[in-house]
Design a protein around this motif. Structure first.
Motif, mmCIF file in Angstrom:
data_model
loop_
_atom_site.group_PDB
_atom_site.id
_atom_site.type_symbol
_atom_site.label_atom_id
_atom_site.label_comp_id
_atom_site.label_asym_id
_atom_site.label_seq_id
_atom_site.Cartn_x
_atom_site.Cartn_y
_atom_site.Cartn_z
ATOM 1 N N ALA A 165 0.825 -1.211 0.000
ATOM 2 C CA ALA A 165 0.000 0.000 0.000
ATOM 3 C C ALA A 165 0.854 1.254 0.000
ATOM 4 C CB ALA A 165 -0.923 0.002 1.214
ATOM 5 N N GLY A 166 2.023 1.203 0.624
ATOM 6 C CA GLY A 166 2.877 2.376 0.700
ATOM 7 C C GLY A 166 3.675 2.648 -0.541
ATOM 8 N N GLN A 167 3.585 1.763 -1.547
ATOM 9 C CA GLN A 167 4.348 1.990 -2.761
ATOM 10 C C GLN A 167 3.724 3.044 -3.674
ATOM 11 O OE1 GLN A 167 7.435 0.485 -2.958
ATOM 12 N NE2 GLN A 167 6.682 0.041 -0.902
ATOM 13 N N VAL A 168 2.451 3.401 -3.440
ATOM 14 C CA VAL A 168 1.733 4.419 -4.209
ATOM 15 C C VAL A 168 1.866 4.141 -5.702
ATOM 16 C CG1 VAL A 168 1.238 6.870 -4.365
ATOM 17 C CG2 VAL A 168 2.437 6.013 -2.388
ATOM 18 N N ARG A 169 1.526 2.949 -6.111
ATOM 19 C CA ARG A 169 1.556 2.596 -7.526
ATOM 20 C C ARG A 169 0.131 2.517 -8.053
ATOM 21 N NH1 ARG A 169 6.477 -1.878 -7.853
ATOM 22 N NH2 ARG A 169 8.006 -0.618 -6.743
ATOM 23 N N GLY A 170 -0.025 1.890 -9.218
ATOM 24 C CA GLY A 170 -1.308 1.899 -9.890
ATOM 25 C C GLY A 170 -2.346 1.012 -9.234
ATOM 26 N N PHE A 171 -3.555 1.060 -9.809
ATOM 27 C CA PHE A 171 -4.687 0.323 -9.269
ATOM 28 C C PHE A 171 -4.450 -1.184 -9.335
ATOM 29 C CE2 PHE A 171 -8.897 -1.648 -9.788
ATOM 30 C CZ PHE A 171 -9.487 -1.224 -8.616
ATOM 31 N N LEU A 172 -3.847 -1.661 -10.431
ATOM 32 C CA LEU A 172 -3.612 -3.095 -10.582
ATOM 33 C C LEU A 172 -2.621 -3.604 -9.532
ATOM 34 C CD1 LEU A 172 -3.446 -3.494 -14.464
ATOM 35 C CD2 LEU A 172 -5.352 -4.012 -12.924
ATOM 36 N N TRP A 173 -1.691 -2.749 -9.126
ATOM 37 C CA TRP A 173 -0.759 -3.125 -8.057
ATOM 38 C C TRP A 173 -1.517 -3.433 -6.767
ATOM 39 C CZ3 TRP A 173 4.384 -4.149 -7.333
ATOM 40 C CH2 TRP A 173 4.867 -4.073 -6.035
ATOM 41 N N SER A 174 -2.482 -2.582 -6.432
ATOM 42 C CA SER A 174 -3.266 -2.795 -5.215
ATOM 43 C C SER A 174 -4.134 -4.038 -5.332
ATOM 44 C CB SER A 174 -4.139 -1.572 -4.933
ATOM 45 O OG SER A 174 -3.352 -0.457 -4.606
ATOM 46 N N VAL A 175 -4.679 -4.293 -6.521
ATOM 47 C CA VAL A 175 -5.496 -5.501 -6.720
ATOM 48 C C VAL A 175 -4.647 -6.747 -6.501
ATOM 49 C CG1 VAL A 175 -6.797 -6.843 -8.414
ATOM 50 C CG2 VAL A 175 -7.137 -4.372 -8.258
ATOM 51 N N GLY A 176 -3.440 -6.767 -7.087
ATOM 52 C CA GLY A 176 -2.556 -7.910 -6.893
ATOM 53 C C GLY A 176 -2.188 -8.106 -5.434
ATOM 54 N N ALA A 177 -1.923 -6.998 -4.734
ATOM 55 C CA ALA A 177 -1.593 -7.082 -3.312
ATOM 56 C C ALA A 177 -2.769 -7.612 -2.503
ATOM 57 C CB ALA A 177 -1.164 -5.709 -2.791
ATOM 58 N N SER A 178 -3.981 -7.209 -2.868
ATOM 59 C CA SER A 178 -5.157 -7.675 -2.131
ATOM 60 C C SER A 178 -5.393 -9.170 -2.352
ATOM 61 C CB SER A 178 -6.390 -6.875 -2.560
ATOM 62 O OG SER A 178 -6.734 -7.159 -3.900
ATOM 63 N N LEU A 179 -5.099 -9.673 -3.545
ATOM 64 C CA LEU A 179 -5.240 -11.111 -3.793
ATOM 65 C C LEU A 179 -4.267 -11.908 -2.933
ATOM 66 C CD1 LEU A 179 -5.626 -11.158 -7.694
ATOM 67 C CD2 LEU A 179 -7.419 -11.395 -5.978
#
Length: 288
Positions: A165-179
């Motif tokens: 979450a702290g990397q402040v990257r794109g939306f797909l990054w957050s989706v991958g992290a949530s998976l």
């Protein structure tokens, strides 16, 4: 006497739905945490509070959806309502503390370790407090080594998720992290359940409390509605997908305009040697 424990009485339905709920809560919470790093400090607390509530609600809902598939063949299962509510409160508070630490201190070093540890312990506390709400004709016992492994999984998963979450990257990054977070949290749950054994009492008695259908199903309506509303807020936030900040560090410096390309009101543009020196002398005061 040893009880016959079954954590998959509905087959793969409960683990799959539980995983999806953990992913949903994680996606919303992590995206809100990322969003909090892109706004002015006056808005940061609101986004962090929304993110922590989303993660906690997703994890809590995941836990009790998975518990709907938990049965002990020899005895009915009941749940204590105050402890069940308390498990949700503990999750929201402890996850919130961890997220606020990372949100204000940054996802690096000591802040990340501290925030991830507190968040992970909050997830584990929610799980085992929820298990303590179970009432049946017997007692629950846990394997210490397996319980420790489940806590380690929760802490590592929480730390990795906060780092992402702290990397402040794109939306797909957050989706991958949530998976990944959903997989880790669900894995933590079933690791904790693998540590469980039930020892039945010799005398038969009726457990005190509410049944699974009578208590858990209605209680999940509130967190599910909240997750839907949080999803609407995230989807319709204009900068959520773009990932552009509302401010830059220059905005907070006195005397420097928000857009450096635009001259500050009331200031003359600087002279350009060899070009503007003669040109300025021919201008009239009105041009200034």
């Amino acid at each position: 006497m040893q009880g016959t424990v079954d954590g998959f009485s509905y087959g793969l339905v409960t683990p799959v739905v539980a995983y999806l709920m953990a992913c949903l809560g994680g996606a919303l919470g992590l995206r809100c945490t990322t969003r909090s790093l892109l706004v002015a400090r006056s808005w940061r607390a609101g986004w962090l509070a929304l993110g922590s509530a989303a993660i906690a609600s997703g994890i809590w809902t995941m836990h009790f959806i998975a518990m709907m598939g938990f049965t002990v063949e020899e005895t009915p299962i009941r749940y204590d309502k105050p402890l069940t509510f308390a498990s949700l409160g503990v999750a929201i508070v402890m996850v919130g503390v961890g997220i606020f630490i990372v949100g204000y201190r940054g996802a690096t070093g000591t802040a990340l370790f501290t925030g991830g540890t507190i968040t992970g312990l909050g997830v584990a506390s929610m799980h085992y407090l929820g298990m303590a709400s179970i009432s049946l004709n017997g007692r629950l016992e846990y394997n210490t080594l397996t319980v420790s492994a489940s806590v380690v999984i929760a802490v590592v998963a929480a730390t990795a998720a906060l780092w992402a979450a702290g990397q402040v990257r794109g939306f797909l990054w957050s989706v991958g992290a949530s998976l990944v977070m959903g997989l880790a949290v669900t894995g933590m749950h079933y690791t904790g359940m693998a540590a469980l054994s039930v020892h039945l009492h010799s005398t038969s008695s009726t457990p005190v409390g509410d049944s699974t259908a009578a208590l858990i199903a209605p209680m999940m309506i509130g967190p599910l509605v909240f997750l839907c509303l949080a999803g609407v807020v995230v989807m319709f936030d204009p900068l959520m997908v773009m990932g552009k900040p509302d401010w830059t560090p220059k905005d907070n410096r006195p005397g420097i305009p928000a857009h450096p390309a635009v001259p500050h009101p009331g200031r003359r543009p600087p002279l350009r040697p060899g070009r503007d020196r003669g040109r300025r002398s021919s201008r009239t005061p009105q041009n200034w």
